[in-house]
Write a protein that holds these residues in place. Structure first.
Motif, short mmCIF file in Angstrom:
data_model
loop_
_atom_site.label_atom_id
_atom_site.label_comp_id
_atom_site.label_asym_id
_atom_site.label_seq_id
_atom_site.Cartn_x
_atom_site.Cartn_y
_atom_site.Cartn_z
N ALA A 37 -40.38 29.69 25.24
CA ALA A 37 -39.22 30.13 25.90
C ALA A 37 -38.25 30.45 25.08
O ALA A 37 -37.46 31.74 25.35
CB ALA A 37 -39.04 28.99 26.76
N VAL A 97 -37.05 33.92 26.44
CA VAL A 97 -35.83 33.97 27.26
C VAL A 97 -34.83 34.19 26.29
O VAL A 97 -33.60 34.76 26.77
CB VAL A 97 -35.83 32.54 28.13
CG1 VAL A 97 -34.57 31.99 28.85
CG2 VAL A 97 -36.85 32.22 28.86
N ASN A 133 -31.09 22.11 39.33
CA ASN A 133 -31.63 23.42 38.56
C ASN A 133 -31.85 24.45 39.30
O ASN A 133 -32.62 25.55 38.73
CB ASN A 133 -32.29 23.22 37.22
CG ASN A 133 -33.97 22.98 37.64
OD1 ASN A 133 -34.30 23.15 38.87
ND2 ASN A 133 -34.57 23.28 36.75
N ALA A 154 -38.40 21.09 25.97
CA ALA A 154 -37.22 21.48 26.86
C ALA A 154 -35.80 21.38 25.97
O ALA A 154 -34.85 22.26 26.03
CB ALA A 154 -36.91 20.23 27.92
N PHE A 198 -40.97 16.83 34.00
CA PHE A 198 -41.48 16.19 35.35
C PHE A 198 -42.36 15.14 35.06
O PHE A 198 -43.01 14.97 33.95
CB PHE A 198 -42.19 17.39 36.06
CG PHE A 198 -41.59 18.73 36.37
CD1 PHE A 198 -40.62 18.54 37.65
CD2 PHE A 198 -41.24 19.71 35.78
CE1 PHE A 198 -39.65 19.54 37.69
CE2 PHE A 198 -40.55 20.91 35.92
CZ PHE A 198 -39.78 20.86 37.05
N ASN A 210 -31.67 31.91 36.02
CA ASN A 210 -32.50 32.13 34.94
C ASN A 210 -31.46 31.48 33.68
O ASN A 210 -31.82 30.97 32.67
CB ASN A 210 -33.05 33.20 34.45
CG ASN A 210 -34.23 33.74 35.75
OD1 ASN A 210 -34.99 32.68 35.94
ND2 ASN A 210 -34.44 34.75 35.95
N ARG A 229 -30.47 27.88 34.11
CA ARG A 229 -31.38 26.98 33.57
C ARG A 229 -31.74 26.56 32.26
O ARG A 229 -32.23 25.76 31.84
CB ARG A 229 -33.02 27.45 34.46
CG ARG A 229 -32.84 27.07 35.82
CD ARG A 229 -34.24 27.46 36.37
NE ARG A 229 -34.21 27.43 37.84
CZ ARG A 229 -34.89 28.45 38.50
NH1 ARG A 229 -35.48 29.57 37.73
NH2 ARG A 229 -34.67 28.85 39.78
N ARG A 230 -31.19 27.43 31.45
CA ARG A 230 -31.35 27.35 29.93
C ARG A 230 -30.37 26.08 29.52
O ARG A 230 -30.82 25.44 28.31
CB ARG A 230 -30.82 28.79 29.25
CG ARG A 230 -31.34 29.68 29.54
CD ARG A 230 -30.72 30.83 28.70
NE ARG A 230 -31.20 32.21 29.13
CZ ARG A 230 -30.77 33.35 29.11
NH1 ARG A 230 -29.76 33.32 28.30
NH2 ARG A 230 -31.25 34.64 29.62
N LEU A 290 -34.38 24.95 41.43
CA LEU A 290 -35.75 25.50 41.71
C LEU A 290 -35.81 25.32 43.27
O LEU A 290 -36.70 26.11 43.76
CB LEU A 290 -36.75 24.53 40.98
CG LEU A 290 -37.06 24.60 39.45
CD1 LEU A 290 -37.86 23.56 38.96
CD2 LEU A 290 -37.54 25.94 39.30
N GLU A 291 -35.04 24.40 43.83
CA GLU A 291 -35.01 24.54 45.42
C GLU A 291 -33.87 24.90 46.03
O GLU A 291 -32.68 24.40 45.40
CB GLU A 291 -35.37 23.01 45.84
CG GLU A 291 -36.82 22.46 45.51
CD GLU A 291 -37.77 23.03 46.58
OE1 GLU A 291 -37.40 23.80 47.53
OE2 GLU A 291 -38.88 22.66 46.50
N ASN A 296 -46.75 19.04 32.17
CA ASN A 296 -46.85 20.39 32.49
C ASN A 296 -47.11 21.18 31.33
O ASN A 296 -46.38 22.27 31.03
CB ASN A 296 -45.85 20.94 33.34
CG ASN A 296 -45.78 20.42 34.57
OD1 ASN A 296 -46.74 20.28 35.25
ND2 ASN A 296 -44.53 19.87 35.00
N MET A 302 -34.39 24.52 23.92
CA MET A 302 -33.33 25.47 24.52
C MET A 302 -32.25 25.05 24.32
O MET A 302 -31.24 25.65 25.03
CB MET A 302 -33.96 25.72 26.06
CG MET A 302 -35.23 26.07 26.31
SD MET A 302 -35.45 27.78 25.80
CE MET A 302 -34.53 28.87 26.98
N GLN A 341 -45.75 14.99 36.05
CA GLN A 341 -46.99 15.37 35.75
C GLN A 341 -46.65 16.19 34.47
O GLN A 341 -45.56 16.84 34.31
CB GLN A 341 -47.55 16.61 36.67
CG GLN A 341 -47.73 16.16 37.95
CD GLN A 341 -46.14 16.45 38.91
OE1 GLN A 341 -45.21 16.76 38.20
NE2 GLN A 341 -46.26 16.29 40.19
N ILE A 347 -35.41 20.28 31.89
CA ILE A 347 -36.12 19.24 32.93
C ILE A 347 -37.45 18.92 32.73
O ILE A 347 -38.24 19.71 32.22
CB ILE A 347 -35.94 19.92 34.51
CG1 ILE A 347 -36.49 18.68 35.56
CG2 ILE A 347 -36.74 21.00 34.64
CD1 ILE A 347 -36.39 18.98 36.86
N THR A 395 -34.66 18.95 41.40
CA THR A 395 -35.19 20.37 41.61
C THR A 395 -33.91 21.08 42.04
O THR A 395 -33.92 22.43 42.06
CB THR A 395 -36.57 20.59 42.24
OG1 THR A 395 -36.32 19.72 43.35
CG2 THR A 395 -37.68 20.00 41.29
#
Ligand SMILES: Nc1ncnc2c1ncn2[C@@H]1O[C@H](COP(=O)(O)OP(=O)(O)OP(=O)(O)O)[C@@H](O)[C@H]1O
Ligand SMILES: Nc1ncnc2c1ncn2[C@@H]1O[C@H](COP(=O)(O)OP(=O)(O)OP(=O)(O)O)[C@@H](O)[C@H]1O
Ligand SMILES: [Mg+2]
Ligand SMILES: [Mg+2]
Lengths: 217, 221, 249, 240, 240
Positions: free
Chosen positions: E101, E105, E48, E150, E83, E73, E76-77, E50-51, E87, E153, E85, E81, E45
């Motif tokens: 997206a 996007v 890309n 994913a 995960f 943004n 990230r294209r 996110l953190e 999603n 993109m 879980q 990623i 994370t």
């Protein structure tokens, strides 16, 4: 069935009161919902600590009787600030904030119900915060929030019975005026109750229907 | 800045009277909650009962309570009931009006809570030899209590706020009634109602905080 | 110089009066639910001499002052007793009307006079002159119960339903209500030994120009005979005197 | 002794039990196997009177379960039952879960009920979890607690309805161990199960249910070694 | 190329990444293994953006991820990623999940986006599920849909975070097959996984994480055949 002096003019008078109830409710719920969404989103974005002042401010509207809110707002606007607002304006301002306070809670609950992992997935596809909000959070949160929101709208409609204190003649006040003249309290109150029921029952049912439908998938 | 001179001492001098009013407000709220919970349990049972007419009565109560203004219900409890020759004091009328409202909302909550408890719980109780009543009393009700606790807290807050409607049926000993009387005497509207608002705010905070403490003690599972 | 309220009213073209509309015969509604009554006519007279339109704003008794203070109305023509306590907040004109207080009782209660109300459940309109006085009296008696209702209509409704045994109200409203024939089993049983209730027009406390004008207007109404005319139209009987013996105002 | 004579039972149009005959003697362990929907669970809930029956008789120790005059609450004290879903009472601690029925149904004192509960919980290996709430227990532990809860009523019979099928594979063993222990102690038991190894090990007799009919019953060696009914053969082949 | 230099990261008091160094070349497949809580997910994370990170640098194709000026943004294209879980966006059909997206996007037209989505979905074996809602899909299908989403993109890099660990055992295979296929097609990938067989088969290099430190990195044969670090040995022994 009833021997009554109620004339068709009086029924129109009542209908006008009902119209006022609907107008006050519609304006307040519309403005209150927009504000509520803004406040709710701000609260989620800022987090508990930074949003504390906002939380406290909104909490006041849920912790003080609406009657007092109306009286105070009226007195504050007119006596203290010397702003000449009509009763309808004051009523809508107070009810809007009142709605917003509850709506913010609903919005917050709706947003919290969207798993963070889902939102992360959206962001990692390159969506902006706004796109995530618009395409992912909004549709998902709406499902959670809409039934409660309908409940809120109904609640505001019923609570709008109190705006008589700022000289707005809504349904219940109109009924009282007729009671004064015709002295048939029970009969008139029943009619008034039917009016309320007719306005709110379909909406309530619709809320129940949505809840059932969405809880299944 | 303001075209108004605040006279707080005028209003603050009346604080003891207002606090007496707050006590009456709490009395009405607490009583209406206790009786309301009992009525709500009864309504919930009636709505589950086999009798069509009993179900209709209970459903009617719940729907009217939830679909008409509280002010209307309280007005009915005084002037409506009196049309049948039954005379109730303002205190009792207000109490009945709020209780009616509480019971309607709580019954709806209880029904939701009941749905959230799996049927297998009753089965498990019954197969241990418990009677229907015992299974309900020892297994269902405690679990319902937990699910309904937050809604009940909210209802309690609303009950407090609803006491302000007592003035319409002639009550002037509750917090709102006292405030209104003082306002008629002195016309210090803003100051008096601001103080009343603060008292109401404190009362509701005490309720929600103590509810949180009680919940923490009661529901440790 | 700054325009005062009086200028504002004249230039705005409307005079907004707070009137209580459930207080027959001073304020009430006709079959079309339009406001009528002594106070309504009085307001219209005032508007006429000012050369503006009259706008009647209905205000329940407890909301009269908030309505004025919040600027929703310009003048109160609302049968308001001119107490010194209230005069700390609003400005009163000279009295434009005076009420006698009478006791109206439910026939079943056995009440025949003011004194015999002792020990009974009695009521009046919250925040009115007679309401405040009656509550004091009940406390002095030490028995019985006092209930204030929000409107005069609620008081008579409660009285005819038997929820109240008796009420003290102005003689005018009592007669109008009893004579309306809409309330069964109530009658006026006697006078209440309260002071004559002088009622005055009111406006913001610091609007001297307006209050001065109101004083003159009240005086002119009496001089021109309009006061007597309105009294005959809405009330009837002996015209009450609006001055106190041995005093100027 | 549990005697089941020609029991029929329907849910609406659907006939779920079509004339079941079965007698379970004191101390016997009977296992019921069979496909999903074959009526196994339904039979168990009929035995302790949780479900009414359409015709036939079920007699437990001389008492007819579905007779009007039967006090079902009293009868059920004799018959413990544990279900597939773990029915822990979530609002009570483990100890309270087990003492509730003895106290409220048998009117036992608190001390006495706790004494019994401690013994039973220790018996199923939960002696150290007394003050824990069920949410903190694994599925296997919850299931063992349910067994202890039933045992605390000192039942003469125990019915088990697929008590391991909602458990993660690694938790199945501990629950089956508990059942085995009970069987060895001489408890009269009817177990519905999908665990064939367990059925073979523990049972005195194994019954095979098929579409509401008891197609076959016999000692484990016969049923597993030499099934007579073609459906039994099919079923056993499929589960292997 | 992904370059990670001396990256540190903490959650409150807890230091989760303690100076990570790693460079992943174009076309390379790097697998990260390690115990729970060792910081594997956190690293992904961070890559890309996110953190945020506390110190150090992460550079993707010359762009510093955590620089103020970086348009995350846009970055990230490039980096897909997936995960642990699943999603899926539950309110959208499979096709809409994948086209959302690209349309919003990248500003693609509907037809073009659907074209791409169809191709990618067919690629992962979901060509016949276009109009289905995610709730109707199995976990494995949802996970494959997330991969297609994913891929739609056209990312240059793919990060996979234990994409099979929330799946039922029988569904793991189909998702791993999809990953293998991607690796064979030359996608640059970082995979966090607990599937050792997969790691050995697919990776160019395997990194072992231990308590926020990259304890060891090497070709699969070395890591699995001759681990240098004692913790790596312990870990590999425990998962076998
Ligand atoms: N309360 C009920 N109402 C209607 N039908 C029911 C009810 N309970 C069970 N059934 C039906 O009765 C049939 C037998 O159910 P039962 O639960 O006894 O099967 P089972 O042999 O226990 O199956 P499983 O191995 O799946 O538990 C099934 O078709 C089921 O759908
Ligand atoms: N948002 C967060 N806030 C606080 N602590 C976090 C957060 N995310 C992760 N952590 C902590 O950081 C540490 C590393 O977490 P991380 O998810 O990166 O581990 P991991 O190697 O992916 O483990 P696993 O194999 O269990 O997924 C853990 O101790 C975790 O509790
Ligand atoms: Mg079953
Ligand atoms: Mg992880």
């Amino acid at each position: 069935m009833f021997d009554t002096a109620l004339s068709s003019a009086d029924l129109i008078f009542l209908a006008k009161g009902a119209g006022m109830t609907i107008v006050v409710t519609a304006i307040s719920v519309a403005i209150g919902t927009v504000l509520g969404i803004v406040f709710g989103v701000i609260r989620v974005q800022l987090g508990t600590v930074y949003a504390a002042p906002l939380t406290f401010f909104l909490d006041i509207f849920r912790s003080v009787p609406l009657l007092i809110q109306l009286v105070l707002a009226n007195a504050f606007m007119g006596m203290v600030l010397r702003l000449q607002f009509s009763g309808l304006t004051v009523a809508c301002m107070v009810l809007s904030l009142y709605t917003a306070a509850y709506c913010a809670e609903i919005v917050r609950g709706g947003i919290d119900a969207v798993p963070t992992t889902t939102r992360r997935a959206a962001r990692s596809l390159g969506m902006t915060w706004g796109q995530d909000m618009r395409h992912i959070v909004l549709p998902l949160a709406t499902r959670v929030a809409l039934p409660s929101w309908i409940g809120l709208a109904l609640g505001v409609m019923k609570d709008s019975a109190l705006v008589y204190v700022v000289q707005v003649t809504e349904l219940l006040k109109s009924t009282q005026i007729l009671i004064t003249r015709l002295q048939e309290p029970m009969f008139l109150l029943l009619i008034c109750g039917v009016f309320y029921f007719v306005i709110s029952f379909p909406l309530a049912r619709f809320g129940g229907y949505l809840e059932k439908r969405w809880s299944n998938d | 800045m303001f075209g108004y001179t605040f006279q707080w001492n005028q209003a603050l001098a009346r604080l003891p009277k207002m606090l007496d009013g707050a006590v009456v407000t709490m009395e009405v709220a607490v009583l209406s909650m206790l009786i309301g919970i009992l009525c709500a349990i009864l309504l919930t049972l009636l709505r589950l009962s086999g009798s069509r007419s009993l179900r209709a009565v209970a459903t009617g109560w719940v729907e009217v309570a939830r679909n008409t203004p509280a002010l209307f219900q309280i007005y009915m409890a005084h002037f409506g009931i009196a049309s049948f020759g039954i005379h109730l004091s303002p205190f009792v009328s207000l109490l009945i009006g709020i209780t009616f409202n509480n019971a309607g909302y709580l019954a709806e909550n209880f029904r939701g809570a009941l749905k959230a408890i799996p049927d297998t719980q009753i089965r498990a109780g019954r197969s241990l030899g418990m009677s229907q009543t015992q299974a309900f009393r020892y297994i269902i009700v405690p679990q319902m209590l937990r699910i309904s606790f937050l809604p009940m807290t909210n209802q309690m807050v609303w009950a407090v706020l609803m006491t302000s409607l007592g003035v319409t049926v002639g009550l002037n000993s509750d917090l709102y009634g006292v405030t209104q009387d003082l306002n008629a005497l002195t016309f210090r509207t803003f100051e008096l109602f601001a103080i009343a608002a603060v008292i109401f705010y404190i009362i509701t905070k005490i309720i929600t905080l103590s509810a949180r403490l009680i919940a923490a003690r009661l529901f440790r599972y | 110089a700054k325009a005062d309220k009086l200028d504002d009213i004249i230039s705005s073209g409307t005079l907004r009066c707070a009137v209580v509309l459930d207080f027959p015969p001073m304020g009430m509604r006709d079959a079309n639910n339009e406001p009528i009554g002594f106070d309504v006519d009085y307001c219209k007279d005032l508007a006429k001499v000012l050369g503006v339109e009259a706008e009647i704003v209905e205000t329940p008794f407890p909301e009269r002052i908030p309505a004025l203070m919040s600027g929703r109305v310009d003048v109160g023509v609302a049968s308001t007793s001119d107490t010194l306590e209230r005069a700390k907040t609003v400005g009163f004109s000279i009295p434009y009307f005076a009420f006698e207080m009478v006791v109206t009782a439910n026939d079943k209660s056995g009440i025949t006079s003011f004194e015999s109300m002792k020990g009974h459940t009695v009521g009046a309109v919250a925040g009115t002159f007679e309401g405040i006085a009656l509550e004091k009296q009940v406390k002095a008696w030490g028995e019985g119960e006092y209930r204030p209702y929000q409107t005069q209509a609620d008081v008579f409704l409660a009285l005819s339903q038997g929820q109240l045994d008796a009420t003290v109200s102005t003689s005018t409203v009592a007669m109008a209500s009893v004579n309306s024939g809409k309330f069964d089993g109530i009658s006026v049983v006697g006078k209440a030994p309260f002071d004559t209730d002088y009622v005055a027009l009111f406006a913001s406390r610091n609007e001297y120009g307006l209050i001065n004008y109101l004083n003159l207007f009240v005086n002119q109404q009496i001089r021109s005979g309009r006061y007597a005319e309105l009294y005959k139209k809405w009330v009837g009987g002996t015209l009450p005197s609006l001055t106190v013996p041995n005093a100027y105002r | 002794m549990i005697e089941i004579h020609d029991v029929h039972k329907s849910f609406g149009q659907l006939e779920v039990l079509k004339g079941i005959e079965l007698t379970v003697d004191k101390g016997e362990v009977v296992t019921i196997i069979g496909g999903s929907g074959s009526g196994k669970s339904t039979l168990l809930t009929c035995i302790n009177g949780l479900e009414p029956i359409a015709s036939g008789r079920i007699v437990v120790d001389g008492t007819e379960v579905h007779a009007k005059s039967t006090d079902l609450n009293r009868l059920r004290r004799k018959i413990g039952i544990v279900f597939q879903q773990w029915n822990a009472f979530p609002h009570l601690t483990v100890l309270e879960n087990v003492t509730l029925a003895p106290r409220k149904v048998l009117g036992m004192g608190k001390a006495e009920a706790e004494e019994i509960a401690r013994t039973q919980l220790a018996h199923v290996g939960l002696g150290d979890k007394l003050a824990t709430y069920p949410a903190r227990l694994s599925g296997g532990q919850q299931q063992r607690m349910a067994i202890a809860r039933a045992l605390a009523m000192s039942p003469d019979y125990m019915l088990f309805d697929e008590v391991t099928s909602a458990l993660d594979p690694q938790l199945v063993g501990e629950v089956l161990e508990t059942l085995k222990m009970l069987a060895e102690e001489g408890m009269t038991m009817i177990c519905v199960t999908h665990e064939m190894a367990f059925a073979r090990d523990v049972s005195d007799r194994v019954a095979y249910f098929h579409k509401g009919v008891m197609a076959e019953i016999g000692v484990p060696d016969q049923i597993f070694g030499d099934p007579q009914h073609p459906e039994t053969r099919k079923f056993l082949a499929s589960v292997r």
